[in-house]
Design an enzyme around this catalytic site. Structure first.
Site, short mmCIF file in Angstrom:
data_model
loop_
_atom_site.label_atom_id
_atom_site.label_comp_id
_atom_site.label_asym_id
_atom_site.label_seq_id
_atom_site.Cartn_x
_atom_site.Cartn_y
_atom_site.Cartn_z
N CYS A 151 -5.24 -20.56 6.09
CA CYS A 151 -4.19 -21.58 5.95
C CYS A 151 -4.84 -22.94 6.10
O CYS A 151 -6.07 -23.05 6.04
CB CYS A 151 -3.04 -21.35 6.93
SG CYS A 151 -3.51 -21.43 8.68
N ASP B 270 4.54 -23.96 5.67
CA ASP B 270 3.83 -24.52 6.82
C ASP B 270 4.85 -24.90 7.91
O ASP B 270 5.68 -25.78 7.70
CB ASP B 270 3.07 -25.76 6.33
CG ASP B 270 2.23 -26.39 7.43
OD1 ASP B 270 2.35 -25.96 8.59
OD2 ASP B 270 1.46 -27.31 7.10
P1 4NP Z 1 -1.34 -23.96 9.62
O1 4NP Z 1 -0.44 -25.21 10.06
O2 4NP Z 1 -2.05 -24.39 8.34
O3 4NP Z 1 -0.36 -22.87 9.39
O4 4NP Z 1 -2.30 -23.72 10.76
C1 4NP Z 1 -0.98 -26.49 10.22
C2 4NP Z 1 -1.61 -26.80 11.40
C3 4NP Z 1 -2.13 -28.06 11.59
C4 4NP Z 1 -2.02 -29.01 10.58
C5 4NP Z 1 -1.38 -28.68 9.40
C6 4NP Z 1 -0.86 -27.41 9.22
N1 4NP Z 1 -2.52 -30.33 10.78
O5 4NP Z 1 -2.30 -31.17 9.91
O6 4NP Z 1 -3.17 -30.58 11.80
#
Ligand code: 4NP
Length: 152
Positions: A10, A124
Site C-alpha cells: 500500500c 485508504d
Molecule cells: P496505508 O495508509 O497506505 O494503507 O498504509 C496510509 C498511511 C500513511 C499515509 C498514507 C496512507 N501517509 O500519507 O503518511
C-alpha cells in the site's frame, strides 16, 4: 504446487497492507507449507514503525496480532524474491509498474482483481475513522480468503 510467496503493498505500509499480511498469515497458519508473507509501502515515511493503532485494534478484535510488524519500503529485490506482488489500490499498482525492474519475475496484481475479479480499490482509511478501518478489514478478510482458496 507450493503456495506462492506474497507481498502486499500500500502507500504507507501502516494501515492496509499490514492488515492484509496479518489476515493472510492467520488464514494460512494451519497449512502444512506456510507461504512467505510480507508487506511494504510505496513511500518511506513510516519505515520502522508498527502498524497504525486502528489497524492493530480492528485486527486484535478478531484475534490477529499485528503489533510486532514493522513498516518497510518496497525494494527492487521484492520483484524477484516474491511470486506475487499485490497492490491495495490502482494508484499503488501504477507506481509499482513504474518501479518494476527488467529482471522482475514476480506477478503484479491489483488485490481486488486477484481476489474478486474486480478493479476496485481497497480504500485508504488513513484520514478516516475506526469504521473505515473495519470496512477495510472486512474487504481484506473476504479477499484474502478468496486468494488463499485459489492456491489451495
Ligand atoms: P496505508 O495508509 O497506505 O494503507 O498504509 C496510509 C498511511 C500513511 C499515509 C498514507 C496512507 N501517509 O500519507 O503518511
Amino acid at each position: 504446487m507450493p503456495a506462492p510467496s506474497i507481498l502486499f503493498v500500500c502507500l504507507g505500509n501502516i494501515c492496509r497492507s499490514p492488515l492484509a499480511e496479518g489476515i493472510y498469515r492467520h488464514l494460512t497458519e494451519a497449512a502444512s507449507e506456510k507461504p512467505v508473507i510480507a508487506s511494504a509501502g510505496i513511500g518511506g515515511w513510516h519505515v520502522g514503525n508498527p502498524p497504525d493503532r486502528r489497524s492493530i485494534k480492528v485486527a486484535a478484535a478478531k484475534g490477529i496480532d499485528l503489533a510486532h510488524q514493522r513498516a518497510r519500503q518496497v525494494r527492487r529485490d521484492d520483484f524477484v524474491d516474491f511470486d506475487l506482488v499485490v497492490a491495495m489500490d490502482n494508484s499503488n499498482l501504477a507506481r509499482l509498474e513504474t518501479m518494476m525492474p527488467a529482471e522482475a519475475t514476480a506477478r503484479l496484481h491489483l488485490f481486488a482483481d486477484l481476489a474478486f475479479g474486480t478493479r476496485q480499490d481497497v480504500p485508504d482509511p488513513y484520514y478516516g475513522d475506526l469504521e473505515d478501518f473495519e470496512a477495510v478489514y472486512s474487504m481484506l478478510f473476504s479477499g484474502c480468503s478468496a486468494v488463499v482458496a485459489k492456491f489451495e
